[in-house]
Design a protein around this motif. Structure first.
Motif, mmCIF file in Angstrom:
data_model
loop_
_atom_site.group_PDB
_atom_site.id
_atom_site.type_symbol
_atom_site.label_atom_id
_atom_site.label_comp_id
_atom_site.label_asym_id
_atom_site.label_seq_id
_atom_site.Cartn_x
_atom_site.Cartn_y
_atom_site.Cartn_z
ATOM 1 N N ASP A 44 0.852 -1.192 0.000
ATOM 2 C CA ASP A 44 0.000 0.000 0.000
ATOM 3 C C ASP A 44 0.885 1.238 0.000
ATOM 4 O O ASP A 44 0.844 2.064 0.898
ATOM 5 N N GLN A 432 1.268 -1.653 -10.225
ATOM 6 C CA GLN A 432 -0.023 -1.053 -9.882
ATOM 7 C C GLN A 432 -0.413 0.027 -10.883
ATOM 8 O O GLN A 432 -1.591 0.166 -11.232
ATOM 9 N N GLN A 436 -3.674 0.151 -13.216
ATOM 10 C CA GLN A 436 -4.548 1.326 -13.204
ATOM 11 C C GLN A 436 -4.815 1.826 -14.617
ATOM 12 O O GLN A 436 -5.952 2.172 -14.968
ATOM 13 N N LYS A 495 -5.627 -4.554 -5.132
ATOM 14 C CA LYS A 495 -6.361 -3.339 -5.481
ATOM 15 C C LYS A 495 -7.727 -3.693 -6.035
ATOM 16 O O LYS A 495 -7.856 -4.231 -7.132
ATOM 17 N N ASN A 498 -9.297 -2.301 -9.674
ATOM 18 C CA ASN A 498 -8.728 -2.689 -10.965
ATOM 19 C C ASN A 498 -9.763 -3.235 -11.944
ATOM 20 O O ASN A 498 -9.404 -3.731 -13.008
#
Length: 575
Positions: A44, A432, A436, A495, A498
């Motif tokens: 995170d 990540q 995204q 996440k 997503n």
């Protein structure tokens, strides 16, 4: 000499051979402590690295900084920090320095700067700082200044032909320090193209899409993919509107441009440009003027834009614009292994960070036998100018990246004293960010690299295909670390926003390529009447190198970021 028919049979049998070898060949690296990173490492990290555009510092591209400082020990994403002019601060009468009395190896331009930086701070630097500067320092980095990889004591037996050797040959290829899969065989890129076509079909064949490659190297992989797309899978090729290349080196950008420019035809033209974040000024590649004959002047060529970026965040800003967003296919091939890693070690007092300090002989003498530890068994070998030390306390990076308390202690920690854990925050953030971007634009991604699930002590350096001391000749050798695929997978799957994207794998490169038809493709190439016996032998040898476990087939892994088909089935190659 074997006939083509015999070689075709051999290629068809390669999958069986690979499977048998897999059963009897131990995994690489040799068994060691592999930390279960999904419980140790925090993923995170976004809130620690987010910057608004108005907050991003900037600098004059015509005056590149001498050193990119990172005093916190934590990498700030897409951030060029305020620079320090070390030449104005460093005073040899006040700061610790190495005596140039012949005991130490000859300093490189970068090692001089690193020593000054450590001395001015009066504190060691993190391994991540060292790795970042060694590879991407704007003036003396291994990737950003390839010609610095030529050693002063270059042996006459290692000489090269100036007419055939360019700056990029110092890095990748038989004359460089390492060879990547695309340089082994065109079949590698063709297999990746096949996988991307399955994802294009899964998206109902959009008429427009874009491809992003992070770390394109010499441009071999993207040119192999585009050659297949434009000449064989033409429906897929016709849908490609833009190519984004994340590349930090001006020299490598020129090489990539030449590779793609060679694919231009009467029907297709590549248009090259820099992205919004370029800092190269007049050094950027410029498309050569193209003279059109009278026969082709009236033909309207389809244009494919090729855009270079200094960072993936620039791709995100430009390619996710609501007016220009296109379905996206992302490729990272042997890129994350070059991103900086923080290295942590378990001690009797808890976890501590491994740091890099000046290798002072005065301090060695105070520590008794420490000097012997840094000297080679060969007494004629010079001492390295830098050495590893452990932080006495918990560092900002340790506190941020591992699940430890203020004393460096982890709950339910079963690791033994001496265990090593490497963490690549930029790799976690990149995975990540890719997810995204894909969640906004649609699409999928492939990450191909060497590594395993979990973390181990893997950081190492290479020069001319030989492993060398990580701390020797900074800026002139390639520094790399294994990719922790478990950390990347956990970072993506954790996440919820997503939109159905999942990280799949990793699977071994051998299994993936065979699933994508590598053996069949090699058989077809060998069967071609224009293929000579020597070429057939090379094709088969290249296939073995790519897929057999004792070569690249087991060591290298492939991970996908994609949606499950019908919400149930993994994408092809990951079943």
């Amino acid at each position: 000499m074997a006939t083509n028919q015999q070689k075709r049979a051999a290629a068809a049998a390669t999958e069986k051979k690979r499977e048998n070898k897999e059963k009897e060949t131990p995994s690489y690296p040799p068994p060691s402590i592999v930390m279960p990173s999904n419980t140790l490492i925090r993923t995170d990290l976004k809130e620690h690295f987010e910057w608004k555009d108005s907050q991003r510092p900037s600098f004059d591209p015509q005056k590149p900084p001498a050193f990119e400082a990172d005093p916190s020990g934590i990498v700030q994403r897409d951030l060029t920090e305020t620079m320090i002019d070390l030449s104005e601060i460093y005073d040899s009468r006040l700061h610790t320095s190495l005596d140039d009395d012949g005991s130490y190896e000859v300093a490189t331009p970068l090692s001089r700067e690193l020593e000054a930086y450590i001395a001015v701070r009066s504190a060691p630097m993190t391994v991540a700082e060292y790795m970042r500067q060694a590879l991407t320092h704007p003036l003396h980095g291994y990737y950003t200044n390839p010609t610095s990889n030529e050693e002063e004591d270059w042996n006459e037996n290692d000489a090269w032909d100036d007419e055939t050797t360019s700056a990029d040959d110092f890095i990748i290829g038989s004359k460089g320090d390492f060879v990547t899969a695309p340089e082994v065989s065109q079949v590698f890129g063709e297999c990746l193209c096949v996988w991307f076509i399955t994802q294009w079909q899964e998206q109902e064949k959009p008429k427009e899409l874009q491809i992003v490659e992070v770390g394109p190297g010499k441009g071999t992989l993207i040119s192999d993919i585009m050659r297949s797309a434009l000449n064989v899978f033409t429906d897929f090729g016709d849908s490609i509107r833009k190519i984004h290349l994340v590349e930090a080196s001006p020299a490598m950008r020129m090489v990539q441009q030449r590779k793609l420019q060679a694919l231009s035809s009467d029907a297709v033209e590549f248009v090259f440009q820099d992205g919004q974040d370029s800092v190269f000024g007049n050094e950027r590649p410029v498309s050569p003027p193209q003279e059109k004959s009278n026969e082709t002047k009236s033909v309207d060529k389809r244009k494919i834009d090729v855009v270079w970026h200094d960072s993936f965040s620039s791709v995100m800003r430009e390619s996710s614009d609501g007016t220009t967003a296109l379905p996206t296919l992302v490729l990272c091939q042997e890129f994350i292994d070059a991103l900086p890693v923080h290295v942590f070690e378990k001690t009797n007092d808890g976890w501590r960070e491994r740091m890099i300090d000046i290798n002072s002989r005065d301090e060695d003498a105070e520590n008794g036998d420490e000097k012997d530890k840094v000297q080679s068994a060969d007494t004629k070998e010079k001492l390295p100018r830098l050495r590893y030390v452990l932080s006495p306390n918990v560092t900002p990076a340790l506190r941020t990246l591992l699940n430890v308390n203020d004393a460096g202690v982890m709950e339910n920690d079963e690791a033994e004293v001496g265990a090593i854990c490497e963490v690549c925050p930029e790799g976690i953030l990149l995975s990540q960010d890719i997810a995204q971007l894909l969640s906004k634009n649609g699409g999928s991604a492939l990450i191909v690299d060497y590594g395993q699930d979990g973390s181990t002590d893997s950081i190492r350096a290479f020069s001319r295909h030989q492993q060398v001391d990580v701390l020797r000749r900074p800026g002139e050798v390639d520094v790399t670390a294994d990719v922790d695929f478990a950390a990347l997978r956990h970072a993506v799957n954790a996440k919820a926003e997503n939109h159905g994207l999942h990280a799949h794998g990793p699977v071994t490169q051998g299994k993936f390529l065979m699933a994508m038809g590598a053996a069949e493709r090699v058989s077809n190439l060998i069967e071609d009447e224009n293929t000579s016996d020597e070429q057939a032998e090379d094709l088969y040898s290249a296939l073995e190198r790519l897929v057999l476990p004792e070569q690249m087939g087991e060591r290298y892994k492939v991970m996908a970021i994609a949606k499950k088909k019908d919400g149930i089935f993994s994408p092809p190659g990951f079943n």
